[in-house]
Design a protein around this motif. Structure first.
Motif, PDB file in Angstrom:
ATOM      1  N   VAL A 103     -16.599 -16.484  -3.363  1.00  0.00           N
ATOM      2  CA  VAL A 103     -16.932 -15.061  -3.450  1.00  0.00           C
ATOM      3  C   VAL A 103     -16.819 -14.423  -2.073  1.00  0.00           C
ATOM      4  CG1 VAL A 103     -18.728 -13.396  -4.083  1.00  0.00           C
ATOM      5  CG2 VAL A 103     -18.441 -15.478  -5.425  1.00  0.00           C
ATOM      6  N   VAL A 104     -17.278 -15.124  -1.038  1.00  0.00           N
ATOM      7  CA  VAL A 104     -17.214 -14.600   0.328  1.00  0.00           C
ATOM      8  C   VAL A 104     -15.767 -14.310   0.717  1.00  0.00           C
ATOM      9  CG1 VAL A 104     -17.627 -15.146   2.758  1.00  0.00           C
ATOM     10  CG2 VAL A 104     -19.316 -15.792   1.052  1.00  0.00           C
ATOM     11  N   GLN A 105     -14.879 -15.268   0.509  1.00  0.00           N
ATOM     12  CA  GLN A 105     -13.472 -15.072   0.881  1.00  0.00           C
ATOM     13  C   GLN A 105     -12.820 -13.990   0.031  1.00  0.00           C
ATOM     14  OE1 GLN A 105     -11.662 -18.933   0.657  1.00  0.00           O
ATOM     15  NE2 GLN A 105     -12.024 -19.331   2.823  1.00  0.00           N
ATOM     16  N   ALA A 106     -13.150 -13.918  -1.251  1.00  0.00           N
ATOM     17  CA  ALA A 106     -12.571 -12.893  -2.115  1.00  0.00           C
ATOM     18  C   ALA A 106     -12.995 -11.501  -1.656  1.00  0.00           C
ATOM     19  CB  ALA A 106     -12.981 -13.131  -3.563  1.00  0.00           C
ATOM     20  N   ASP A 151     -24.739 -11.366   5.546  1.00  0.00           N
ATOM     21  CA  ASP A 151     -24.191 -12.725   5.660  1.00  0.00           C
ATOM     22  C   ASP A 151     -24.885 -13.707   4.719  1.00  0.00           C
ATOM     23  OD1 ASP A 151     -22.015 -12.555   7.287  1.00  0.00           O
ATOM     24  OD2 ASP A 151     -23.140 -12.866   9.139  1.00  0.00           O
ATOM     25  N   ALA A 152     -25.123 -13.255   3.498  1.00  0.00           N
ATOM     26  CA  ALA A 152     -25.727 -14.126   2.488  1.00  0.00           C
ATOM     27  C   ALA A 152     -24.766 -15.280   2.191  1.00  0.00           C
ATOM     28  CB  ALA A 152     -26.016 -13.339   1.214  1.00  0.00           C
ATOM     29  N   GLY A 153     -25.313 -16.363   1.753  1.00  0.00           N
ATOM     30  CA  GLY A 153     -24.514 -17.543   1.448  1.00  0.00           C
ATOM     31  C   GLY A 153     -23.773 -17.411   0.127  1.00  0.00           C
ATOM     32  N   GLU A 154     -22.894 -18.343  -0.115  1.00  0.00           N
ATOM     33  CA  GLU A 154     -22.077 -18.343  -1.334  1.00  0.00           C
ATOM     34  C   GLU A 154     -22.947 -18.377  -2.590  1.00  0.00           C
ATOM     35  OE1 GLU A 154     -18.531 -18.435  -3.618  1.00  0.00           O
ATOM     36  OE2 GLU A 154     -18.823 -17.985  -1.501  1.00  0.00           O
ATOM     37  N   ASP A 155     -24.014 -19.166  -2.589  1.00  0.00           N
ATOM     38  CA  ASP A 155     -24.878 -19.265  -3.769  1.00  0.00           C
ATOM     39  C   ASP A 155     -25.546 -17.933  -4.092  1.00  0.00           C
ATOM     40  OD1 ASP A 155     -24.227 -21.929  -4.072  1.00  0.00           O
ATOM     41  OD2 ASP A 155     -25.995 -22.645  -2.994  1.00  0.00           O
ATOM     42  N   ASP A 156     -26.019 -17.229  -3.060  1.00  0.00           N
ATOM     43  CA  ASP A 156     -26.655 -15.930  -3.290  1.00  0.00           C
ATOM     44  C   ASP A 156     -25.653 -14.918  -3.830  1.00  0.00           C
ATOM     45  OD1 ASP A 156     -29.076 -16.898  -2.336  1.00  0.00           O
ATOM     46  OD2 ASP A 156     -28.651 -16.287  -0.274  1.00  0.00           O
ATOM     47  N   LEU A 208     -23.304 -11.805  -8.396  1.00  0.00           N
ATOM     48  CA  LEU A 208     -22.112 -11.600  -9.206  1.00  0.00           C
ATOM     49  C   LEU A 208     -22.351 -12.004 -10.660  1.00  0.00           C
ATOM     50  CD1 LEU A 208     -19.108 -10.849  -9.343  1.00  0.00           C
ATOM     51  CD2 LEU A 208     -18.593 -13.215  -8.730  1.00  0.00           C
ATOM     52  N   ALA A 209     -23.002 -13.137 -10.884  1.00  0.00           N
ATOM     53  CA  ALA A 209     -23.286 -13.592 -12.247  1.00  0.00           C
ATOM     54  C   ALA A 209     -24.195 -12.608 -12.976  1.00  0.00           C
ATOM     55  CB  ALA A 209     -23.916 -14.985 -12.220  1.00  0.00           C
ATOM     56  N   ASP A 210     -25.181 -12.046 -12.269  1.00  0.00           N
ATOM     57  CA  ASP A 210     -26.042 -11.035 -12.891  1.00  0.00           C
ATOM     58  C   ASP A 210     -25.227  -9.811 -13.301  1.00  0.00           C
ATOM     59  OD1 ASP A 210     -28.251 -12.638 -12.548  1.00  0.00           O
ATOM     60  OD2 ASP A 210     -28.989 -11.575 -10.772  1.00  0.00           O
ATOM     61  N   GLY A 211     -24.311  -9.381 -12.445  1.00  0.00           N
ATOM     62  CA  GLY A 211     -23.470  -8.234 -12.755  1.00  0.00           C
ATOM     63  C   GLY A 211     -22.530  -8.507 -13.923  1.00  0.00           C
ATOM     64  N   ILE A 212     -21.908  -9.684 -13.925  1.00  0.00           N
ATOM     65  CA  ILE A 212     -21.016 -10.060 -15.031  1.00  0.00           C
ATOM     66  C   ILE A 212     -21.826 -10.190 -16.326  1.00  0.00           C
ATOM     67  CG2 ILE A 212     -19.558 -11.924 -15.943  1.00  0.00           C
ATOM     68  CD1 ILE A 212     -18.117 -10.335 -13.871  1.00  0.00           C
ATOM     69  N   GLY A 213     -23.027 -10.743 -16.203  1.00  0.00           N
ATOM     70  CA  GLY A 213     -23.884 -10.871 -17.382  1.00  0.00           C
ATOM     71  C   GLY A 213     -24.188  -9.510 -17.989  1.00  0.00           C
ATOM     72  N   HIS A 262     -11.200 -19.296  -9.830  1.00  0.00           N
ATOM     73  CA  HIS A 262     -10.402 -18.241  -9.216  1.00  0.00           C
ATOM     74  C   HIS A 262     -11.222 -16.957  -9.236  1.00  0.00           C
ATOM     75  CE1 HIS A 262      -7.113 -15.392  -8.610  1.00  0.00           C
ATOM     76  NE2 HIS A 262      -7.586 -14.744  -9.651  1.00  0.00           N
ATOM     77  N   ILE A 263     -11.138 -16.167  -8.152  1.00  0.00           N
ATOM     78  CA  ILE A 263     -11.823 -14.872  -8.115  1.00  0.00           C
ATOM     79  C   ILE A 263     -11.051 -13.917  -7.225  1.00  0.00           C
ATOM     80  CG2 ILE A 263     -13.375 -15.595  -6.272  1.00  0.00           C
ATOM     81  CD1 ILE A 263     -15.488 -13.724  -7.586  1.00  0.00           C
ATOM     82  N   GLN A 264     -10.983 -12.654  -7.660  1.00  0.00           N
ATOM     83  CA  GLN A 264     -10.378 -11.575  -6.896  1.00  0.00           C
ATOM     84  C   GLN A 264     -11.181 -10.319  -7.121  1.00  0.00           C
ATOM     85  OE1 GLN A 264      -6.165 -11.635  -8.220  1.00  0.00           O
ATOM     86  NE2 GLN A 264      -5.751 -10.960  -6.144  1.00  0.00           N
ATOM     87  N   PHE A 265     -11.341  -9.519  -6.074  1.00  0.00           N
ATOM     88  CA  PHE A 265     -11.986  -8.211  -6.185  1.00  0.00           C
ATOM     89  C   PHE A 265     -10.948  -7.134  -5.933  1.00  0.00           C
ATOM     90  CE2 PHE A 265     -15.632 -10.866  -5.147  1.00  0.00           C
ATOM     91  CZ  PHE A 265     -16.590 -10.376  -6.019  1.00  0.00           C
ATOM     92  N   HIS A 266     -11.134  -6.006  -6.627  1.00  0.00           N
ATOM     93  CA  HIS A 266     -10.287  -4.828  -6.412  1.00  0.00           C
ATOM     94  C   HIS A 266     -11.199  -3.628  -6.297  1.00  0.00           C
ATOM     95  CE1 HIS A 266      -6.703  -7.131  -7.458  1.00  0.00           C
ATOM     96  NE2 HIS A 266      -7.445  -7.658  -8.429  1.00  0.00           N
TER      97      HIS A 266
END
Length: 189
Positions: A8-11, A145-150, A155-160, A184-188
């Protein structure tokens, strides 16, 4: 940097790169000089899996022993830190003007309800617009600078909310989604 990511961070960093006002340095030694202006070699070295001496040597231009893996880590670090104010301004403008944050991902999910936790073995391919509140939380967490898990949790809450639970009656809104396997993940935006 590849547009496909499993982080998620890299995306988010790749999506933010579309808003840069100028390009970052391309040569490893120029990239390292930029990175070393903001932090010390001792602080930066663990993030790049090398010694502080190697960093200062590479920044001076002696890149004979610079591996492709180290060059990729330097590039990732540049994407993470380049033009932070431009990044914040772009995020602010997106949120203030009801801009949409679209996430495209391929992942497996788990669901938690009052009756227990359920793991879905299907690899789902989703393209969803995140609700504004979750996009704001995601950007805020990234700025801190939150970690990947956070970030995955936000993101999971938003997708939910956007996909899985939008049709649930109000008394069942306590369900939660968790990303268990991200392919795989991409943001636009």
């Amino acid at each position: 940097m590849s547009l496909a990511s499993t982080s998620v961070v890299q995306a988010l960093d790749i999506a933010d790169a579309r808003h840069w006002t100028r390009k970052p340095p391309t040569r490893p030694e120029a990239r390292l000089r930029h990175l070393l202006r903001a932090q010390t070699a001792t602080t930066l070295a663990p993030r790049l899996f090398c010694s502080p001496q190697a960093l200062t040597r590479w920044a001076r231009g002696d890149t004979a022993d610079l591996s492709a893996a180290n060059a990729a880590l330097i590039e990732r670090e540049i994407y993470r830190t380049w033009q932070p104010e431009v990044r914040r301004r772009a995020h602010r403008q997106i949120l203030q003007h009801d801009g949409c944050v679209i996430v495209q991902l391929q992942a497996r999910f788990a669901f938690t309800t009052t009756s227990g936790e359920f793991h879905d073995p299907r690899l789902r391919r989703l393209t969803e617009e995140l609700p504004a509140a979750h996009a704001s939380l995601l950007f805020h967490a990234r700025h801190e600078d939150a970690g990947e898990d956070d970030l995955r949790r936000v993101l999971a809450d938003g997708i939910g909310e956007a996909y899985f639970f939008r049709a649930l009656p109000p008394h069942q809104q306590q369900a939660a989604a968790t990303i268990t396997d991200l392919h795989h993940i991409q943001f636009h935006y």
